[in-house]
Design a protein around this motif. Structure first.
Motif, PDB file in Angstrom:
ATOM      1  N   SER A  11     -34.131  79.480 134.725  1.00 34.82           N
ATOM      2  CA  SER A  11     -33.789  79.150 134.997  1.00 34.82           C
ATOM      3  C   SER A  11     -33.798  80.385 136.304  1.00 34.82           C
ATOM      4  N   ASN A  12     -32.734  81.078 135.710  1.00 38.96           N
ATOM      5  CA  ASN A  12     -31.788  82.774 136.438  1.00 38.96           C
ATOM      6  C   ASN A  12     -32.757  83.812 135.325  1.00 38.96           C
ATOM      7  N   THR A 197     -33.072  91.544 141.935  1.00 35.93           N
ATOM      8  CA  THR A 197     -31.332  90.979 141.157  1.00 35.93           C
ATOM      9  C   THR A 197     -30.416  92.437 141.593  1.00 35.93           C
TER      10      THR A 197
END
Length: 241
Positions: A11-12, A197
């Motif tokens: 998911s990340n 990120t």
């Protein structure tokens, strides 16, 4: 561990996005190469014809689209095309902006650029055909269509494969410029992942590695195709002796 998570498929992780983006890059490049092949064949035929007008038009095409920056052509196709479609929509009564699909605009732009290079590849491949073969075909009564199908096209493909491999690599790298249209290809995905990120070095390095993988695999495929095309030719046999 954080790096593995960022590049993973959880998911990340951004692994799935990058993988899909790499496939999108291949799809848009393959489409562009197909468009360029059609345009290149037409332009090569024009440059090989006896018509001064057709030769001039062919030379103008190859000169312009090999000389103008690729990014400018993408801008012209995407934004100029969107403006044209919007104008047509208003003429038909639709009030609003109509944009060209990013994939279609990008593939068309890179295809037009590719066509200018493929035209020269096809022209050179045709000129490499031994004139004696064409004269012999005419002497035994082969009509134009049969001569084209049995002699010219197979020989042109054989001689053109190395050049087409170079054009493919060029189009693969040019596809990175399509990111300006918002298409989620490899460069765009790397930018999104890096911006989200703040790991710019990581994702741009990963993007570069994926491009290298795609170009390396493509090079092997074209080399194999070239060997296969030459395996039944006398020159190939002599070269192996």
């Amino acid at each position: 561990m954080a790096t593995l998570q960022l590049l993973g498929f959880g998911s990340n992780g951004w692994g799935a996005l990058l993988l899909v983006a790499a496939l999108m890059t291949l799809a848009v490049t393959a489409t562009a190469l197909a468009i360029g092949a059609v345009l290149g064949a037409i332009v090569a035929s024009a440059k090989l014809s006896g018509s001064l007008l057709l030769k001039t038009l062919g030379n103008v095409y190859t000169t312009v689209f090999r000389g103008v920056p690729e990014l400018l052509i993408i801008y012209l196709i995407y934004f100029g095309g969107s403006s044209a479609v919007t104008s047509v929509g208003k003429w038909l009564g639709y009030d609003g902006f109509l944009g060209l699909p990013s994939f279609a605009a990008g593939a068309l732009a890179v295809g037009i650029i590719s066509g200018a290079y493929q035209a020269e590849v096809f022209r050179g491949a045709y000129l490499a055909i031994a004139k004696g073969e064409l004269e012999a075909a005419s002497a035994i009564g082969m009509h134009g269509g049969l001569r084209l199908r049995r002699i010219i096209i197979p020989q042109v493909i054989r001689y053109a494969i190395p050049g087409l491999g170079n054009v493919w690599q060029l189009s693969l790298k040019d596809s990175a410029l399509i990111s300006v249209t918002g298409l989620a290809e490899l460069m765009r995905a790397s930018q999104v992942a890096a911006g989200s990120t703040r790991q710019y070095f990581l994702f741009f390095i990963v993007g570069g590695i994926l491009y290298l993988i795609l170009t390396s695999l493509s090079d092997r495929i074209f080399n194999k195709a070239e060997r296969r095309a030459n395996r039944s030719m006398p020159s190939a046999t002599i070269g192996q002796a």
